[in-house]
Design an enzyme around this catalytic site. Structure first.
Site, PDB file in Angstrom:
ATOM      1  N   LYS A  14       0.811  -1.197   0.000  1.00 22.82           N
ATOM      2  CA  LYS A  14       0.000   0.000   0.000  1.00 22.82           C
ATOM      3  C   LYS A  14       0.857   1.265   0.000  1.00 22.82           C
ATOM      4  O   LYS A  14       0.375   2.346  -0.333  1.00 22.82           O
ATOM      5  CB  LYS A  14      -0.887   0.043   1.261  1.00 22.82           C
ATOM      6  CG  LYS A  14      -1.847  -1.080   1.399  1.00 22.82           C
ATOM      7  CD  LYS A  14      -2.580  -0.922   2.768  1.00 22.82           C
ATOM      8  CE  LYS A  14      -3.243  -2.194   3.181  1.00 22.82           C
ATOM      9  NZ  LYS A  14      -3.757  -2.101   4.571  1.00 22.82           N
ATOM     10  N   GLU A  16       7.974   2.497  -5.876  1.00 23.92           N
ATOM     11  CA  GLU A  16       8.074   2.063  -4.484  1.00 23.92           C
ATOM     12  C   GLU A  16       8.037   3.273  -3.565  1.00 23.92           C
ATOM     13  O   GLU A  16       8.475   4.364  -3.943  1.00 23.92           O
ATOM     14  CB  GLU A  16       9.419   1.351  -4.276  1.00 23.92           C
ATOM     15  CG  GLU A  16       9.337  -0.162  -4.161  1.00 23.92           C
ATOM     16  CD  GLU A  16       8.919  -0.632  -2.774  1.00 23.92           C
ATOM     17  OE1 GLU A  16       8.020  -0.014  -2.147  1.00 23.92           O
ATOM     18  OE2 GLU A  16       9.485  -1.621  -2.310  1.00 23.92           O
ATOM     19  N   ASP A  17       7.557   3.079  -2.345  1.00 21.16           N
ATOM     20  CA  ASP A  17       7.645   4.143  -1.350  1.00 21.16           C
ATOM     21  C   ASP A  17       9.060   4.253  -0.798  1.00 21.16           C
ATOM     22  O   ASP A  17       9.613   5.332  -0.693  1.00 21.16           O
ATOM     23  CB  ASP A  17       6.627   3.920  -0.217  1.00 21.16           C
ATOM     24  CG  ASP A  17       6.694   2.521   0.402  1.00 21.16           C
ATOM     25  OD1 ASP A  17       7.444   1.655  -0.111  1.00 21.16           O
ATOM     26  OD2 ASP A  17       6.001   2.302   1.412  1.00 21.16           O
ATOM     27  N   ILE A  18       9.646   3.091  -0.458  1.00 16.94           N
ATOM     28  CA  ILE A  18      10.949   3.123   0.197  1.00 16.94           C
ATOM     29  C   ILE A  18      11.693   1.818  -0.044  1.00 16.94           C
ATOM     30  O   ILE A  18      11.090   0.749  -0.059  1.00 16.94           O
ATOM     31  CB  ILE A  18      10.788   3.391   1.718  1.00 16.94           C
ATOM     32  CG1 ILE A  18      12.138   3.561   2.422  1.00 16.94           C
ATOM     33  CG2 ILE A  18       9.947   2.324   2.406  1.00 16.94           C
ATOM     34  CD1 ILE A  18      12.024   4.179   3.818  1.00 16.94           C
ATOM     35  N   VAL A  19      12.981   1.918  -0.314  1.00 20.19           N
ATOM     36  CA  VAL A  19      13.839   0.731  -0.384  1.00 20.19           C
ATOM     37  C   VAL A  19      14.615   0.666   0.923  1.00 20.19           C
ATOM     38  O   VAL A  19      15.373   1.576   1.257  1.00 20.19           O
ATOM     39  CB  VAL A  19      14.812   0.795  -1.579  1.00 20.19           C
ATOM     40  CG1 VAL A  19      15.743  -0.423  -1.561  1.00 20.19           C
ATOM     41  CG2 VAL A  19      14.045   0.849  -2.891  1.00 20.19           C
ATOM     42  N   ASP A  20      14.385  -0.415   1.654  1.00 17.18           N
ATOM     43  CA  ASP A  20      15.020  -0.596   2.962  1.00 17.18           C
ATOM     44  C   ASP A  20      16.045  -1.728   2.839  1.00 17.18           C
ATOM     45  O   ASP A  20      17.170  -1.498   2.413  1.00 17.18           O
ATOM     46  CB  ASP A  20      13.913  -0.894   3.984  1.00 17.18           C
ATOM     47  CG  ASP A  20      14.424  -1.050   5.409  1.00 17.18           C
ATOM     48  OD1 ASP A  20      15.599  -0.718   5.662  1.00 17.18           O
ATOM     49  OD2 ASP A  20      13.658  -1.490   6.276  1.00 17.18           O
ATOM     50  N   LEU A  22      14.777  -6.533  -0.025  1.00 14.14           N
ATOM     51  CA  LEU A  22      14.221  -7.880  -0.215  1.00 14.14           C
ATOM     52  C   LEU A  22      13.018  -7.872  -1.143  1.00 14.14           C
ATOM     53  O   LEU A  22      12.886  -8.729  -2.018  1.00 14.14           O
ATOM     54  CB  LEU A  22      13.826  -8.484   1.143  1.00 14.14           C
ATOM     55  CG  LEU A  22      14.988  -8.893   2.047  1.00 14.14           C
ATOM     56  CD1 LEU A  22      14.490  -9.185   3.461  1.00 14.14           C
ATOM     57  CD2 LEU A  22      15.710 -10.098   1.467  1.00 14.14           C
ATOM     58  N   LYS A  70      17.017   4.072   1.582  1.00 12.97           N
ATOM     59  CA  LYS A  70      17.817   4.119   2.821  1.00 12.97           C
ATOM     60  C   LYS A  70      19.296   3.839   2.581  1.00 12.97           C
ATOM     61  O   LYS A  70      20.110   4.057   3.478  1.00 12.97           O
ATOM     62  CB  LYS A  70      17.249   3.141   3.852  1.00 12.97           C
ATOM     63  CG  LYS A  70      15.947   3.631   4.492  1.00 12.97           C
ATOM     64  CD  LYS A  70      15.577   2.798   5.710  1.00 12.97           C
ATOM     65  CE  LYS A  70      14.283   3.307   6.349  1.00 12.97           C
ATOM     66  NZ  LYS A  70      13.789   2.384   7.394  1.00 12.97           N
ATOM     67  N   PHE A 128      13.011   4.756  11.178  1.00  9.62           N
ATOM     68  CA  PHE A 128      11.723   4.261  10.698  1.00  9.62           C
ATOM     69  C   PHE A 128      10.831   5.448  10.372  1.00  9.62           C
ATOM     70  O   PHE A 128      10.528   6.278  11.233  1.00  9.62           O
ATOM     71  CB  PHE A 128      11.047   3.333  11.703  1.00  9.62           C
ATOM     72  CG  PHE A 128       9.951   2.545  11.052  1.00  9.62           C
ATOM     73  CD1 PHE A 128      10.245   1.399  10.324  1.00  9.62           C
ATOM     74  CD2 PHE A 128       8.628   2.970  11.109  1.00  9.62           C
ATOM     75  CE1 PHE A 128       9.244   0.680   9.669  1.00  9.62           C
ATOM     76  CE2 PHE A 128       7.614   2.263  10.460  1.00  9.62           C
ATOM     77  CZ  PHE A 128       7.934   1.118   9.746  1.00  9.62           C
ATOM     78  N   ARG A 157      -0.474   6.742   7.534  1.00  9.46           N
ATOM     79  CA  ARG A 157      -0.345   6.864   6.081  1.00  9.46           C
ATOM     80  C   ARG A 157      -0.845   8.216   5.578  1.00  9.46           C
ATOM     81  O   ARG A 157      -0.420   8.689   4.528  1.00  9.46           O
ATOM     82  CB  ARG A 157      -1.131   5.745   5.375  1.00  9.46           C
ATOM     83  CG  ARG A 157      -0.548   4.345   5.555  1.00  9.46           C
ATOM     84  CD  ARG A 157      -1.157   3.399   4.538  1.00  9.46           C
ATOM     85  NE  ARG A 157      -0.993   1.993   4.904  1.00  9.46           N
ATOM     86  CZ  ARG A 157       0.067   1.250   4.585  1.00  9.46           C
ATOM     87  NH1 ARG A 157       1.073   1.789   3.931  1.00  9.46           N
ATOM     88  NH2 ARG A 157       0.125  -0.019   4.932  1.00  9.46           N
TER      89      ARG A 157
HETATM   90  P1  IMP Z   1      12.455  -3.906   2.026  1.00 11.40           P
HETATM   91  O1  IMP Z   1      11.914  -5.154   1.394  1.00 11.40           O
HETATM   92  O2  IMP Z   1      13.156  -4.156   3.327  1.00 11.40           O
HETATM   93  O3  IMP Z   1      13.280  -3.046   1.084  1.00 11.40           O
HETATM   94  O4  IMP Z   1      11.212  -3.081   2.492  1.00 11.40           O
HETATM   95  C1  IMP Z   1      10.378  -2.495   1.594  1.00 11.40           C
HETATM   96  C2  IMP Z   1       9.050  -2.204   2.231  1.00 11.40           C
HETATM   97  O5  IMP Z   1       9.114  -2.206   3.660  1.00 11.40           O
HETATM   98  C3  IMP Z   1       8.599  -0.820   1.829  1.00 11.40           C
HETATM   99  O6  IMP Z   1       7.863  -0.855   0.646  1.00 11.40           O
HETATM  100  C4  IMP Z   1       7.797  -0.391   3.022  1.00 11.40           C
HETATM  101  O7  IMP Z   1       6.453  -0.786   2.865  1.00 11.40           O
HETATM  102  C5  IMP Z   1       8.413  -1.119   4.196  1.00 11.40           C
HETATM  103  N1  IMP Z   1       9.353  -0.232   4.925  1.00 11.40           N
HETATM  104  C6  IMP Z   1      10.690  -0.293   4.927  1.00 11.40           C
HETATM  105  N2  IMP Z   1      11.227   0.691   5.667  1.00 11.40           N
HETATM  106  C7  IMP Z   1      10.183   1.412   6.149  1.00 11.40           C
HETATM  107  C8  IMP Z   1      10.081   2.597   6.965  1.00 11.40           C
HETATM  108  O8  IMP Z   1      11.062   3.220   7.412  1.00 11.40           O
HETATM  109  N3  IMP Z   1       8.814   3.029   7.226  1.00 11.40           N
HETATM  110  C9  IMP Z   1       7.695   2.408   6.752  1.00 11.40           C
HETATM  111  N4  IMP Z   1       7.754   1.320   5.969  1.00 11.40           N
HETATM  112  C10 IMP Z   1       8.984   0.823   5.670  1.00 11.40           C
HETATM  113 MG    MG Z   2       4.685  -1.286   3.335  1.00  7.90          MG
END
Ligand code: IMP
Ligand code: MG
Length: 185
Positions: free
Chosen positions: A55, A111-115, A118, A143, A164, A177
């Protein structure tokens, strides 16, 4: 930066936010720039499809597509990576797949964010196998902690701090959100 204003925002329901990381005007200005860049990147007579990852991307997607000044098609995917926690578990499930064909289209995954990366590492090969004309990633936030991304995003809104973040589509346990800015928890 507006510390008291943050905690007083009625959308936060009285819950504590640490600080505003990106204000609504900062986000709006950056999304306009990204829109111009995407508009310029693809020949206007070649089909363009933007796929938002739900979402988290829904607010960014809504603003971004209106900043792209050419015809395009919108679809979404749902990939649930983790639930109520604040760190990635590596468990990625696909709950909704786009129905439109990717073949012969330029595809941009939004995408909203790459953390941890994965989610992207799971999604990219899957989409690539469907034969898009090209496949790129546009993320609002990066990130820069993922070490083994299958592909680096072509467009990044902001290099995000290792905190976060919530707001502008990003949630913590489904809350926040609807914050018009991005804050850290
Ligand atoms: P990844 O698979 O670890 O790169 O995470 C990607 C998803 O995790 C994003 O699309 C977000 O929905 C969620 N996510 C990762 N970091 C954050 C954050 O700092 N705040 C909120 N959601 C996050
Ligand atoms: Mg998410």
């Amino acid at each position: 930066m507006l510390e008291s204003g943050v905690t007083e925002d009625p959308r936060a329901g009285g819950r504590q936010l640490r600080r505003i990381v990106y204000t609504a005007p900062q986000i709006a200005a950056r999304v306009r720039e990204l829109g111009h860049e995407l508009t310029a990147a693809y020949p206007h007579d070649e089909p363009l499809l933007l796929i938002g990852l739900l979402k988290g991307s829904f607010v960014f997607m809504a603003d971004l597509v209106r900043a792209i000044e050419r015809p395009l098609v919108v679809d979404f995917m749902v990939a649930a990576s983790y639930g109520a926690g604040t760190s990635s578990s590596g468990d990625v499930r696909f709950l909704y797949d786009p129905e439109v064909s990717l073949q012969n289209r330029h595809v941009v995954l939004v995408e909203d964010i790459v953390d941890s990366g994965l989610t992207l590492n799971r999604l990219f090969p899957l989409l690539e196998a469907r034969g898009p004309r090209s496949l790129e990633l546009c993320t609002l936030l990066h990130k820069r902690i993922a070490s083994d991304l299958v592909r680096e995003p072509r467009w990044v809104g902001f290099d995000a701090p290792p905190e976060f973040l919530v707001g502008y589509g990003l949630d913590h346990a489904e809350s926040f959100r609807n914050l018009p800015f991005i804050a850290s928890l």
